[in-house]
Write a protein that holds these residues in place. Sequence first.
Motif: not given
Length: 185
Positions: A106-125
Amino acid sequence: MEMHKIGPTQLSLRKQIHLCLRPEETVLWEDSPAKGYFFRKANIKLLLLALGFLIVGILWLCTGVHPQYETFPYAMIVLGVIFFIRSLREIWVLNRSRYAVTDRRVILVTLGRIVFLPYHQIPCVEVEFDGEDTCTLYLQLLNVQGRARNHWSSRGNYRAALVHIANGTDVASLIRQQMRKAPPA
């Protein structure tokens, strides 16, 4: 899923996302926060608090101020303005945000900051409903890698959010499906 019209800011954010894609990585879903986020619960509370401070400060000034307390009404008015600006800033930030769900992360872009969230590190939604067909998705993470300007950073216990997403339950299902497919770290 329905796409809405993309403005110049969103086009720029979309380009940033596509520049970050790895070879053979496929975008499964991409969108920005839905419009109409201003009057959600948290913003209404903040606006009511701002209005309360402004009214008390103005009434205090109009009724006459005891010399011992002459700075309090001005402080109330300043606090009211600060809370009002804070709620407007949240809207401004959301208008400069874009999210993508790929087959790898999952990729989040907010105000020029990009965060990458690999699925194996997401325990829940977690899904929190904002309205009839919009919701906010919270992704509780163990450790996140992100890029801000010219450097990479890593943060622990970061709670990322896809805020005010149209058809959010479908997006949450897509993320959960990709989490099941993700290889363990």
